[in-house]
Design a protein around this motif. Sequence first.
Motif, short mmCIF file in Angstrom:
data_model
loop_
_atom_site.label_atom_id
_atom_site.label_comp_id
_atom_site.label_asym_id
_atom_site.label_seq_id
_atom_site.Cartn_x
_atom_site.Cartn_y
_atom_site.Cartn_z
N PRO A 91 4.88 2.55 9.61
CA PRO A 91 4.96 1.32 10.43
C PRO A 91 3.77 1.16 11.37
CG PRO A 91 7.08 2.43 10.37
CD PRO A 91 6.11 3.35 9.73
N ILE A 92 3.16 2.25 11.81
CA ILE A 92 1.97 2.16 12.67
C ILE A 92 0.79 1.64 11.87
CG2 ILE A 92 0.35 3.50 14.07
CD1 ILE A 92 2.63 5.41 14.68
N VAL A 93 0.65 2.13 10.64
CA VAL A 93 -0.47 1.71 9.80
C VAL A 93 -0.36 0.23 9.45
CG1 VAL A 93 -1.59 2.04 7.55
CG2 VAL A 93 -0.76 4.01 8.85
N LEU A 94 0.84 -0.25 9.17
CA LEU A 94 1.05 -1.64 8.73
C LEU A 94 1.66 -2.49 9.84
CD1 LEU A 94 2.54 -0.81 5.20
CD2 LEU A 94 0.21 -1.55 5.71
N THR A 95 1.29 -2.21 11.08
CA THR A 95 1.89 -2.91 12.21
C THR A 95 1.62 -4.41 12.20
OG1 THR A 95 2.02 -2.93 14.62
CG2 THR A 95 -0.15 -2.46 13.65
N ASP A 96 0.49 -4.81 11.62
CA ASP A 96 0.14 -6.24 11.58
C ASP A 96 0.49 -6.88 10.24
OD1 ASP A 96 -1.01 -6.31 14.19
OD2 ASP A 96 -2.77 -5.27 13.39
N PHE A 97 1.15 -6.13 9.35
CA PHE A 97 1.47 -6.65 8.02
C PHE A 97 2.94 -6.31 7.73
CE2 PHE A 97 -2.99 -5.52 8.16
CZ PHE A 97 -3.62 -6.65 7.67
N SER A 98 3.81 -7.05 8.34
CA SER A 98 5.24 -6.76 8.27
C SER A 98 5.79 -6.85 6.84
CB SER A 98 6.04 -7.69 9.19
OG SER A 98 5.77 -9.05 8.84
N TYR A 99 5.27 -7.79 6.04
CA TYR A 99 5.75 -7.95 4.67
C TYR A 99 5.41 -6.71 3.84
CZ TYR A 99 6.20 -9.67 -0.12
OH TYR A 99 6.55 -9.81 -1.44
N TYR A 100 4.16 -6.25 3.92
CA TYR A 100 3.75 -5.06 3.18
C TYR A 100 4.45 -3.81 3.72
CZ TYR A 100 0.13 -8.03 1.22
OH TYR A 100 -0.53 -9.02 0.57
N GLU A 101 4.72 -3.83 5.01
CA GLU A 101 5.43 -2.69 5.60
C GLU A 101 6.81 -2.54 4.98
OE1 GLU A 101 7.35 -1.32 9.89
OE2 GLU A 101 5.93 -2.99 9.81
N MET A 102 7.49 -3.67 4.74
CA MET A 102 8.81 -3.64 4.13
C MET A 102 8.74 -3.11 2.68
SD MET A 102 11.37 -6.84 3.36
CE MET A 102 10.17 -7.51 2.19
N LEU A 103 7.72 -3.58 1.93
CA LEU A 103 7.57 -3.14 0.54
C LEU A 103 7.28 -1.65 0.45
CD1 LEU A 103 5.51 -6.08 -1.05
CD2 LEU A 103 7.96 -5.66 -1.20
N VAL A 104 6.34 -1.19 1.29
CA VAL A 104 5.97 0.23 1.27
C VAL A 104 7.15 1.10 1.70
CG1 VAL A 104 4.48 1.97 2.30
CG2 VAL A 104 3.52 -0.22 1.61
N GLU A 105 7.91 0.63 2.69
CA GLU A 105 9.06 1.39 3.16
C GLU A 105 10.10 1.52 2.06
OE1 GLU A 105 12.40 1.31 6.75
OE2 GLU A 105 10.80 -0.19 6.68
N LYS A 106 10.33 0.45 1.30
CA LYS A 106 11.28 0.51 0.19
C LYS A 106 10.77 1.46 -0.90
CE LYS A 106 13.56 -3.99 0.69
NZ LYS A 106 13.88 -5.26 0.02
N GLY A 107 9.45 1.38 -1.15
CA GLY A 107 8.87 2.28 -2.15
C GLY A 107 9.03 3.74 -1.76
N LEU A 108 8.82 4.05 -0.50
CA LEU A 108 8.98 5.42 -0.02
C LEU A 108 10.44 5.87 -0.09
CD1 LEU A 108 6.55 5.43 3.04
CD2 LEU A 108 6.22 6.55 0.83
N GLN A 109 11.37 4.95 0.18
CA GLN A 109 12.78 5.29 0.09
C GLN A 109 13.19 5.59 -1.36
OE1 GLN A 109 14.72 1.96 1.93
NE2 GLN A 109 14.30 2.66 4.04
N VAL A 110 12.64 4.80 -2.30
CA VAL A 110 12.91 5.05 -3.71
C VAL A 110 12.33 6.41 -4.13
CG1 VAL A 110 12.42 4.30 -6.08
CG2 VAL A 110 13.08 2.62 -4.33
N PHE A 111 11.10 6.69 -3.62
CA PHE A 111 10.50 7.99 -3.93
C PHE A 111 11.34 9.13 -3.35
CE2 PHE A 111 7.63 11.52 -2.82
CZ PHE A 111 7.20 11.85 -4.10
#
Length: 415
Positions: A91-111
């Motif tokens: 979330p710190i890395v993607l603080t200005d990109f909330s949409y991509y933050e949601m996608l990456v977070e879901k990807g990490l949860q799947v992983f």
Amino acid sequence: MEDLKHLLYDYLVSVGFTETTSKYLNMLALGLALCILVYIIDFIIRKLLIQVFSQFASKSKTNFDDLLVANKVPRNVAHVIPLLVMLQFMPIVLTDFSYYEMLVEKGLQVFAIVLTLWIVRSVLNSIKDYMKTLPSLKDKPIDSYIQVFMIFAWVIGILSAIAILTGIAFIHFITTLGAASAVVILIFKDTILGFVASIQVSINDMVHIGDWITFEKYGADGDVIEINLATVKVQNFDKTITTIPTYALISDSFKNWRGMVKSDGRRIKRALNIKLSSVKYLSKDEIDRLKKIQLIDSYLDTRQNDIDSYNSSNGINKELALNGRNLTNIGVFRKYAQTYLERHSAINKDMMIMVRQLEPTSQGIPLEIYAFSSDKRWENYEYIMADIFDHLIAAVPYFDLEVFELPTGSSFVKA
């Protein structure tokens, strides 16, 4: 944390970059730094865990910890902390990109779900290997239990991943899926059966492409040329193609000849039916005549001496052949056949060689040949077997025996 989010961003803006460019460069820099940090943490923890487990396993009396190392349990567990670090700092890395933050977070949860399944599978494989070393569990179907558990684990994992990606609560997702499952199963019944069967066939190593299988129910007798989700294609020896449903391989019984191909010989198991009325005791003159057969001359000398010694020492009255011990023509022929097989150049001497007498039937006494040919190729195997029985059938009359056969028209004419 707030200062860290825009550490590079504020500097880039101050030196003249646009706000958009500064945001992207800030994200790339923080992302690269996070990746390097995660790689270093993963490397250190992985090396540390593997070393600790290996040292512990070398000193431990049980081999379970050795199996944990062999099945890569420490390596898989080592990925957990780097994953948690990634989830914490992404979330710190993607603080200005909330949409991509949601996608990456879901990807990490799947992983995380996949990683959990890897760890569970590694632990279960270690347990399975350990249980197979225990004498009391060697004959138990441990593989089946592990496979069933892993199927349920993967189903739950896949459903959880879909629930995360779609944003639906897991319990609601399961409820909706249950309502639709009846229709899906009805429509795709054969596909589902084939899919499950193909997994079982692969896991249990039941059939390979190139295997010779015999499946009487479907009239298949030949080599497997294709295995797919729905069907298995077998090219029969007459060059026709038989298509078998994949699920039939686990629901019905079939014969796979792979074990024979990999063994040191191919079995010969065939019987001669000897006519009951031709079986008799051998007189001394008949025994002397049979001693001219080189394969059994020494056997007859030794056997006859033993029998004469027994009969003499026990005062047996040999005016009647039934008294005492005697040689029979079928017994001598059985010994001849045994010796002939043991000296046959095409018979594997390291595998079982046996000539046995089976239960008498209305068609005579079956004298069964049980041996293994060294050459497993079909045409050579048939030639070897035919050569053996050509000789034995021709040898039968020399022992005053007859091969049983049903009467024909010429038999009645002669009578």
